[in-house]
Design a protein around this motif. Structure first.
Motif, mmCIF file in Angstrom:
data_model
loop_
_atom_site.group_PDB
_atom_site.id
_atom_site.type_symbol
_atom_site.label_atom_id
_atom_site.label_comp_id
_atom_site.label_asym_id
_atom_site.label_seq_id
_atom_site.Cartn_x
_atom_site.Cartn_y
_atom_site.Cartn_z
ATOM 1 N N ILE A 520 0.870 -1.190 0.000
ATOM 2 C CA ILE A 520 0.000 0.000 0.000
ATOM 3 C C ILE A 520 0.902 1.233 0.000
ATOM 4 O O ILE A 520 1.611 1.526 0.975
ATOM 5 C CB ILE A 520 -0.936 0.000 1.207
ATOM 6 N N GLN A 521 0.916 1.971 -1.116
ATOM 7 C CA GLN A 521 1.780 3.155 -1.251
ATOM 8 C C GLN A 521 1.284 4.275 -0.352
ATOM 9 O O GLN A 521 0.095 4.522 -0.233
ATOM 10 C CB GLN A 521 1.792 3.616 -2.715
ATOM 11 N N GLY A 522 2.258 4.960 0.275
ATOM 12 C CA GLY A 522 1.924 6.088 1.130
ATOM 13 C C GLY A 522 1.371 5.694 2.472
ATOM 14 O O GLY A 522 0.663 6.490 3.101
ATOM 15 N N LEU A 523 1.687 4.487 2.923
ATOM 16 C CA LEU A 523 1.157 3.997 4.200
ATOM 17 C C LEU A 523 2.267 3.806 5.224
ATOM 18 O O LEU A 523 2.219 4.383 6.315
ATOM 19 C CB LEU A 523 0.410 2.696 3.993
ATOM 20 N N TYR A 524 3.236 3.010 4.891
ATOM 21 C CA TYR A 524 4.250 2.607 5.866
ATOM 22 C C TYR A 524 5.221 3.748 6.151
ATOM 23 O O TYR A 524 5.660 4.473 5.241
ATOM 24 C CB TYR A 524 4.985 1.360 5.360
ATOM 25 N N ASP A 525 5.537 3.916 7.440
ATOM 26 C CA ASP A 525 6.377 5.006 7.968
ATOM 27 C C ASP A 525 5.748 6.383 7.755
ATOM 28 O O ASP A 525 6.405 7.411 7.916
ATOM 29 C CB ASP A 525 7.777 4.985 7.340
ATOM 30 N N ILE A 526 4.467 6.367 7.366
ATOM 31 C CA ILE A 526 3.726 7.625 7.219
ATOM 32 C C ILE A 526 2.577 7.624 8.216
ATOM 33 O O ILE A 526 2.558 8.454 9.140
ATOM 34 C CB ILE A 526 3.228 7.791 5.770
ATOM 35 N N PHE A 527 1.644 6.679 8.047
ATOM 36 C CA PHE A 527 0.608 6.476 9.057
ATOM 37 C C PHE A 527 1.125 5.383 10.005
ATOM 38 O O PHE A 527 0.766 4.207 9.907
ATOM 39 C CB PHE A 527 -0.711 6.059 8.405
ATOM 40 N N VAL A 566 -2.016 -17.885 2.158
ATOM 41 C CA VAL A 566 -3.427 -18.079 1.823
ATOM 42 C C VAL A 566 -3.544 -18.592 0.390
ATOM 43 O O VAL A 566 -2.669 -18.344 -0.449
ATOM 44 C CB VAL A 566 -4.217 -16.776 2.002
ATOM 45 N N PRO A 567 -4.617 -19.325 0.094
ATOM 46 C CA PRO A 567 -4.821 -19.781 -1.279
ATOM 47 C C PRO A 567 -5.232 -18.627 -2.183
ATOM 48 O O PRO A 567 -5.632 -17.556 -1.719
ATOM 49 C CB PRO A 567 -5.945 -20.804 -1.147
ATOM 50 N N VAL A 568 -5.154 -18.906 -3.486
ATOM 51 C CA VAL A 568 -5.578 -17.895 -4.460
ATOM 52 C C VAL A 568 -7.028 -17.556 -4.185
ATOM 53 O O VAL A 568 -7.856 -18.413 -3.892
ATOM 54 C CB VAL A 568 -5.418 -18.432 -5.895
ATOM 55 N N GLY A 569 -7.309 -16.227 -4.269
ATOM 56 C CA GLY A 569 -8.677 -15.806 -4.053
ATOM 57 C C GLY A 569 -8.755 -14.331 -3.726
ATOM 58 O O GLY A 569 -7.762 -13.604 -3.704
ATOM 59 N N THR A 570 -9.971 -13.903 -3.471
ATOM 60 C CA THR A 570 -10.231 -12.495 -3.146
ATOM 61 C C THR A 570 -10.428 -12.368 -1.655
ATOM 62 O O THR A 570 -11.181 -13.153 -1.044
ATOM 63 C CB THR A 570 -11.477 -11.992 -3.896
ATOM 64 N N TYR A 571 -9.779 -11.328 -1.065
ATOM 65 C CA TYR A 571 -9.837 -11.133 0.388
ATOM 66 C C TYR A 571 -10.293 -9.696 0.673
ATOM 67 O O TYR A 571 -10.056 -8.773 -0.106
ATOM 68 C CB TYR A 571 -8.479 -11.418 1.011
ATOM 69 N N TYR A 572 -10.893 -9.578 1.787
ATOM 70 C CA TYR A 572 -11.484 -8.290 2.192
ATOM 71 C C TYR A 572 -10.519 -7.616 3.183
ATOM 72 O O TYR A 572 -9.987 -8.271 4.088
ATOM 73 C CB TYR A 572 -12.850 -8.548 2.823
ATOM 74 N N TYR A 573 -10.295 -6.327 2.978
ATOM 75 C CA TYR A 573 -9.399 -5.612 3.912
ATOM 76 C C TYR A 573 -10.135 -4.458 4.561
ATOM 77 O O TYR A 573 -11.062 -3.877 3.995
ATOM 78 C CB TYR A 573 -8.138 -5.105 3.204
ATOM 79 N N VAL A 574 -9.677 -4.169 5.763
ATOM 80 C CA VAL A 574 -10.092 -2.961 6.483
ATOM 81 C C VAL A 574 -8.810 -2.258 6.926
ATOM 82 O O VAL A 574 -8.003 -2.837 7.669
ATOM 83 C CB VAL A 574 -10.976 -3.264 7.698
ATOM 84 N N LEU A 575 -8.593 -1.013 6.450
ATOM 85 C CA LEU A 575 -7.385 -0.235 6.795
ATOM 86 C C LEU A 575 -7.802 0.942 7.665
ATOM 87 O O LEU A 575 -8.448 1.880 7.217
ATOM 88 C CB LEU A 575 -6.682 0.262 5.535
ATOM 89 N N ASN A 576 -7.471 0.824 8.950
ATOM 90 C CA ASN A 576 -7.718 1.910 9.901
ATOM 91 C C ASN A 576 -6.436 2.730 10.038
ATOM 92 O O ASN A 576 -5.432 2.271 10.601
ATOM 93 C CB ASN A 576 -8.122 1.342 11.259
ATOM 94 N N LEU A 577 -6.467 3.954 9.519
ATOM 95 C CA LEU A 577 -5.261 4.801 9.558
ATOM 96 C C LEU A 577 -5.017 5.425 10.929
ATOM 97 O O LEU A 577 -3.909 5.867 11.227
ATOM 98 C CB LEU A 577 -5.370 5.914 8.516
ATOM 99 N N ASN A 578 -6.045 5.433 11.748
ATOM 100 C CA ASN A 578 -5.936 6.066 13.071
ATOM 101 C C ASN A 578 -5.428 7.503 12.958
ATOM 102 O O ASN A 578 -4.582 7.972 13.717
ATOM 103 C CB ASN A 578 -5.020 5.249 13.987
ATOM 104 N N ASP A 579 -5.952 8.194 11.995
ATOM 105 C CA ASP A 579 -5.626 9.612 11.735
ATOM 106 C C ASP A 579 -6.961 10.333 11.679
ATOM 107 O O ASP A 579 -7.835 9.960 10.893
ATOM 108 C CB ASP A 579 -4.869 9.756 10.422
ATOM 109 N N PRO A 580 -7.142 11.369 12.496
ATOM 110 C CA PRO A 580 -8.451 12.040 12.544
ATOM 111 C C PRO A 580 -8.853 12.668 11.217
ATOM 112 O O PRO A 580 -10.016 13.030 11.019
ATOM 113 C CB PRO A 580 -8.260 13.097 13.636
ATOM 114 N N ASN A 581 -7.899 12.821 10.312
ATOM 115 C CA ASN A 581 -8.218 13.423 9.018
ATOM 116 C C ASN A 581 -8.730 12.406 7.996
ATOM 117 O O ASN A 581 -9.104 12.791 6.893
ATOM 118 C CB ASN A 581 -6.982 14.121 8.449
ATOM 119 N N PHE A 582 -8.711 11.135 8.347
ATOM 120 C CA PHE A 582 -9.091 10.106 7.379
ATOM 121 C C PHE A 582 -10.022 9.086 8.032
ATOM 122 O O PHE A 582 -9.858 8.738 9.213
ATOM 123 C CB PHE A 582 -7.840 9.369 6.844
#
Length: 593
Positions: A520-527, A566-582
């Motif tokens: 995920i671009q713009g995530l690690y060491d940022i949020f 995990v096997p091949v397939g589609t997975y669901y993600y939830v990304l909580n940035l814990n940033d009040p602006n997002f």
């Protein structure tokens, strides 16, 4: 204060009647192997007296005879007469107009004039010759003067010459127009008599009468002097020329006296007293010739270097010893003043020979708070207290000045900050030129710096301003914009912000070093406080990650938390940035091999 003294003649009067007289003051000084002679003639046909015809000529002549070793350096024509003045005459047929004029008077009805013109070029061109003054017309003026014997007209040429056979002299020419109704005291200052041999004083005087000799004396330092047989001690102004021996210069005198017995070695001044108990006499010119070996320090400021934003000024100067009869010694002090405040000192390095110069430079510091437009006063032969240490031929020419403009840097102008997306650890990449969008500039005139001292010294410049990474957030950058003769300074902040991350649609954890994790671009060491949750298609939580734990397709949570891929397939993600602006990001990601 020696450097700002003036060579003066102090005129002290007893009873005085003149209405228009001009004080006799120093006109010109010559230092070197100089002496002088004088010629001239009267327009009067007879000496004034009872029964004398009231006539006057319009021309007369005299002959100049110089030796081959006597080279002309200056020649001055003086002419005078009754009335308000004839200031346009002829000399050897050439038109002469007065450069300067003088006037004096006995009363409202008896007014007299004198005039002066520099005729050096004419005398040099014609040399030894017969000189005739003509078109000098007073015949329509003198009638009211004749009954009282004050009708006169005449002219004189003073010739200063250089002769290498002479000793080193100081020759002073004083002029004006002052009468001697009773007593006239004159003090000549700033002398340095090293040898009194052949010391002399000469005069051009008008309207003296041979027949009037009442208390008519000339004294030097209290001693009555004479020049027999031409000038008896009791009849100084008697129509003679001491240079030629002429005794028929009616109502004028060209006299010179030897005063070597009346002035002493070491004298620094001489007192002259002229008295006349009855005869009305006007002094037009006084010349002294004294053996005097002295330097003459003059100073010129040749230029300056002023640096932007710097109160230090480098002055380039020259010390001259031109109008001198002796060496100017090494270590002659030089002082520099601003508004009366001593701001710098220097001194000569070497002995400066006669007619030679020495150039040098010095750095002075202008006091803080001084106006940018200022005038620096330079004084040579000044020990820093406006006092000199050297006796000179002329104490009135030690001063010079220089107008200087300090290059003041304008106040720093703040520009809008640049904001870029956080690329991690609060670092981003900036094009610094984007901060200058409001300015009109050429790119080659701009440089960027991290420190004001570096900006002033033009060191440690930011070399690639189009691709610059901030050091901190916020970070300050300084701009130097060339603006001749100086430069302008700007500053702006670099700041970062967290931008929305970019979430890929899928990845392939097959260890082929290409797209092996959920990057995920713009995530690690940022949020840095984010939480990433991965669910399978049944809604079971299979992975929980954070800033230190990205998802590479393994299962680390739930009942099957076995670390397997995990096997091949589609997975669901939830990304909580814990940033009040997002808000939280949710979506699907496809895992393939």
């Amino acid at each position: 204060m020696k450097p700002i003294q003036y060579i003066m003649i102090l005129l002290l009067f007893g009873v005085s009647i003149p209405l228009f007289a001009q004080d006799v003051t120093l006109f010109q000084q010559f230092n070197g192997r100089y002496d002088y002679t004088a010629i001239g003639n009267t327009l009067n046909v007879f000496e004034n007296g009872p029964g004398t015809p009231c006539t006057i000529q319009s021309s007369s002549s005299a002959t100049l005879n110089l030796l081959p070793s006597q080279n002309i350096v200056a020649a001055y024509l003086y002419w005078a007469g009754s009335g308000t003045g004839d200031f346009n005459i002829l000399l050897n047929g050439e038109a002469i107009t007065a450069d300067r004029t003088f006037s004096d008077a006995l009363d409202e009805n008896r007014i007299f004039f004198a005039a002066f013109t520099d005729i050096t070029e004419l005398i040099i061109s014609q040399g030894n010759s017969n000189y005739t003054v003509s078109d000098f017309n007073l015949s329509g003026i003198i009638s009211p003067y004749c009954p009282t014997g004050t009708n006169f007209g005449g002219w004189a040429i003073t010739v200063i010459y250089e002769d290498q056979n002479l000793p080193l002299n100081q020759l002073n020419v004083y002029d004006g127009l002052q009468s001697v109704p009773t007593i006239l005291n004159i003090t000549l200052d700033n002398l340095n008599v090293l040898d009194n041999e052949d010391a002399k004083i000469g005069f051009i005087a008008w309207e003296g009468d041979r027949s009037l000799a009442v208390n008519e004396q000339l004294t030097i330092n209290g001693n009555v002097i004479s020049n027999l047989p031409l000038n008896p001690a009791n009849n100084a102004f008697n129509g003679t020329n001491s240079f030629t021996g002429a005794m028929d210069l009616y109502n004028m005198d060209i006299d010179v006296y030897n005063i070597q017995d009346n002035i002493s070695i070491g004298d620094t001044s001489a007192s002259i007293t002229l008295t006349s108990g009855q005869d009305f006499v006007m002094i037009n010119n006084i010349i002294t010739v004294l053996n005097s070996q002295l330097p003459d320090a003059t100073l010129s400021i040749d230029g300056s270097i002023v640096n932007c934003g710097d109160n230090s000024v480098e002055l380039f100067y020259t010390v001259n010893n031109f109008n001198s009869t002796a060496i100017l010694p090494a270590n002659t002090p030089i002082a520099f003043y601003l508004d009366g405040l001593l701001i710098g000192q220097s001194q000569t390095v070497n002995d400066i020979q006669i007619n030679e110069s020495e150039s040098n430079s010095t750095i002075i510091t202008i006091p803080e708070g001084t106006d940018s437009d200022l005038t620096i006063i330079g004084i040579v032969d000044d020990d820093g207290t406006m006092n000199g240490i050297i006796t000179e031929t002329n104490e009135d020419n030690n001063i010079t000045f220089e107008d200087i403009e300090l290059l003041i840097i304008p106040d720093i102008i703040e520009l809008p900050e640049l904001i870029e997306c956080n690329e991690g650890l609060e670092i981003s990449t900036f094009n610094l030129f984007e901060a200058l969008e409001s300015l009109d500039y050429n790119e080659e005139d701009v440089s960027f710096f991290k420190d004001l001292d570096d900006l002033e010294n033009q060191s440690n410049e930011i070399l690639i301003p189009t691709n610059y990474n901030n050091v901190s957030a916020p970070d300050v950058v300084y701009v130097r914009l060339s603006s001749p003769p100086c430069y302008e300074v700007y500053q702006f902040n670099l700041n970062i912000e967290n931008c929305p991350p970019t979430i890929p649609n899928g990845f392939s954890p097959n260890d082929d070093n290409a797209n092996d994790w959920f990057n995920i671009q713009g995530l690690y060491d940022i949020f840095t406080e984010h939480e990433l949750l991965i669910f399978n298609r049944y809604g079971d939580l299979i992975f929980k990650g954070n800033n230190d734990k990205p998802w590479s397709g393994v299962v680390n949570d739930g009942i099957n938390a076995n670390g397997n891929i995990v096997p091949v397939g589609t997975y669901y993600y939830v990304l909580n940035l814990n940033d009040p602006n997002f808000e939280s990001f949710v979506g699907w990601v496809y895992v393939n091999y």
